[in-house]
Design an enzyme around this catalytic site. Structure first.
Site, mmCIF file in Angstrom:
data_model
loop_
_atom_site.group_PDB
_atom_site.id
_atom_site.type_symbol
_atom_site.label_atom_id
_atom_site.label_comp_id
_atom_site.label_asym_id
_atom_site.label_seq_id
_atom_site.Cartn_x
_atom_site.Cartn_y
_atom_site.Cartn_z
ATOM 1 N N ASN A 212 0.873 -1.170 0.000
ATOM 2 C CA ASN A 212 0.000 0.000 0.000
ATOM 3 C C ASN A 212 0.912 1.222 0.000
ATOM 4 O OD1 ASN A 212 -1.761 2.097 0.459
ATOM 5 N ND2 ASN A 212 -2.754 1.174 2.239
ATOM 6 N N ARG B 202 -2.569 -2.069 -3.523
ATOM 7 C CA ARG B 202 -3.765 -1.244 -3.343
ATOM 8 C C ARG B 202 -3.678 -0.058 -4.303
ATOM 9 N NH1 ARG B 202 -5.009 3.513 0.851
ATOM 10 N NH2 ARG B 202 -7.252 3.688 0.527
ATOM 11 N N HIS C 14 -12.714 3.048 -0.160
ATOM 12 C CA HIS C 14 -12.694 2.058 0.927
ATOM 13 C C HIS C 14 -13.369 0.753 0.498
ATOM 14 C CE1 HIS C 14 -12.641 5.675 3.931
ATOM 15 N NE2 HIS C 14 -11.406 5.309 3.619
ATOM 16 N N HIS D 181 -17.568 2.532 7.766
ATOM 17 C CA HIS D 181 -16.106 2.512 7.873
ATOM 18 C C HIS D 181 -15.686 3.854 8.455
ATOM 19 C CE1 HIS D 181 -11.935 1.516 6.360
ATOM 20 N NE2 HIS D 181 -11.839 2.818 6.542
ATOM 21 N N ARG E 124 -11.657 16.075 6.692
ATOM 22 C CA ARG E 124 -12.456 16.396 5.509
ATOM 23 C C ARG E 124 -13.872 16.791 5.924
ATOM 24 N NH1 ARG E 124 -10.858 10.824 3.113
ATOM 25 N NH2 ARG E 124 -8.699 11.169 2.483
ATOM 26 N N GLU F 280 -8.173 -4.993 5.291
ATOM 27 C CA GLU F 280 -8.014 -4.673 3.877
ATOM 28 C C GLU F 280 -6.844 -5.420 3.245
ATOM 29 O OE1 GLU F 280 -9.133 -0.264 3.037
ATOM 30 O OE2 GLU F 280 -8.553 -0.340 5.146
#
Length: 403
Positions: free
Chosen positions: A11, A94, A183, A211, A244, A387
């Protein structure tokens, strides 16, 4: 000779590389690590070998992703798990944005790389770093299958009524404007594990997945397929997040430009890095926010209230989208660990069949578990996400039979 069964998951972020080496015979982790602050004098590599339990840390300048992955390869070699091992079946990467072109894990070739690059305008923070990690890994093992697993892929099953924005379709298509969602590997894994927790097949249940980490997203999963999700063209849309804003009137942007005199870059920074919980109260760590609330901090209390209000709205909206819900599943750092968030998000939703048992909710565990009473009409669950395992599973399913 037996087929190779190991998958290395990478990742690659803009200044970091997270990695795990897994043996897909039993999904066990052989090694886990992180390289952070790449390109700085204070770079740091932390590597743990699962077999021995040994953890090694190194500090000092790591110039770029090429140097970072070479350092990772050296650490794996020290444990007898090197990239040259014949037991390594593939490297799974990823990739944040796959657009509409990539709907499933894909073996990487020049055409795939070119398409990931073409998507940079809609994922300027993520896809360039993902590409760098892929190209460096290809240079280290050019003979090995490299697989891209896309954050957006799980959401490509959304109907057009959910994926389209209400703007001129010709303009939208020309500029690739639509709701992609993110996600996805987490939502896929958690929705499937929630069904397993209920003793059912994913095709038999409807799940709302929450999530909740520093980045946060919700999804409505109908019989194993995503039919709606809160993030859109970019990861900015939807829930209130760590830094955010999530949903806001798009005219706010025009107002900040025309009246506030802010540039496009300044507004981008404001909404992505200086908004959300951090923008509201100066903290994006939920533990610290809860501590401040307990001390009577009104600013922290308001930030928490806004966060929960948005979360409730999405639970209710996705309940309406699905029509019938079997479970609501909390996952990721906040979702798995912040009992007050789970309690507050579900409080008042008894009319929808949603109830949290205070005692079960207070239990800390790394295992999937129900936190609703047995009598509840809709299950409420905490399901730790994984993940990396999802990426490894998808990668191995694609290449394992050919190894």
């Amino acid at each position: 000779m037996t087929s190779p069964t190991r998958v290395l998951v990478l990742n690659s972020g803009s200044s970091s590389v997270k990695y795990q080496l897994l043996d897909m015979r039993d999904s066990s982790r052989l090694a886990v690590g992180l390289v952070e602050r790449i390109g700085e004098q204070t770079s740091r590599l932390k590597h743990t070998c699962a077999a021995t339990g040994e953890t090694r840390e190194h500090s000092g300048p790591i110039a770029d992703h090429d140097a970072a992955l070479k350092a990772v390869a050296e650490e794996l070699t020290r444990d007898g798990l090197g990239l040259d091992s014949p037991e390594l079946a593939a490297i799974g990467h990823r990739v944040v944005h796959g657009g509409m072109f990539f709907t499933e894990p894909t073996v990487i070739d020049d055409e795939v790389l070119a398409e990931i690059e073409r998507l940079i305008p809609v994922a300027p923070l993520h896809n360039p770093a993902n590409l760098t990690g892929i190209r460096t890994a290809q240079a280290l093992r050019p003979d090995l299958p490299q697989v891209a697993v896309f954050d957006t892929a799980f959401h490509t099953t959304m109907p057009e009524s959910a994926a389209r924005y209400a703007i001129d379709p010709k303009i939208a298509d020309r500029h690739r404007i639509r709701r992609y969602g993110f996600h996805g590997t987490s939502h896929a894994y958690v929705s499937r594990e929630t069904a397993r927790l209920l003793g059912k097949d994913p095709s038999e249940v409807n799940v709302i997945v929450l999530h909740l980490g520093n980045g946060a997203s919700a999804s409505a999963v109908e019989r194993g397929r995503c039919v709606d999700t809160s993030m859109g063209l970019t990861p900015l849309e939807g829930l209130v997040m760590g830094t955010r804003s999530g949903d806001l009137d798009p005219a706010v942007i025009f107002h900040l430009e025309r009246v506030g005199g802010m540039s496009t870059d300044e507004i981008d920074t404001l909404l992505n890095k200086r908004s959300g919980l951090f923008g509201l109260c100066g903290d994006n760590d939920m533990r610290e926010i809860r501590r401040r609330i307990d001390e009577g901090d009104e600013e922290a209390e308001l930030a928490f209230g806004i966060y929960i209000h948005r979360l409730k709205k999405y639970i209710g909206a996705y309940y309406a989208v699905l029509g019938q819900v079997d479970a609501v599943a909390f996952t990721a750092g906040v979702g798995e660990n912040a009992a007050p968030v789970r309690e507050a998000a579900i409080a008042g939703l008894e009319g929808l069949g949603l109830v949290v048992d205070a005692g079960l909710n207070a239990v800390r565990s790394g295992e999937p578990r129900l936190i609703s009473p047995e009598s509840a009409r809709v299950a409420v669950a905490v399901v730790p996400t994984d993940e990396e395992l999802e990426i490894a599973t998808q990668t191995y399913a694609l290449v394992g039979m050919d190894s």
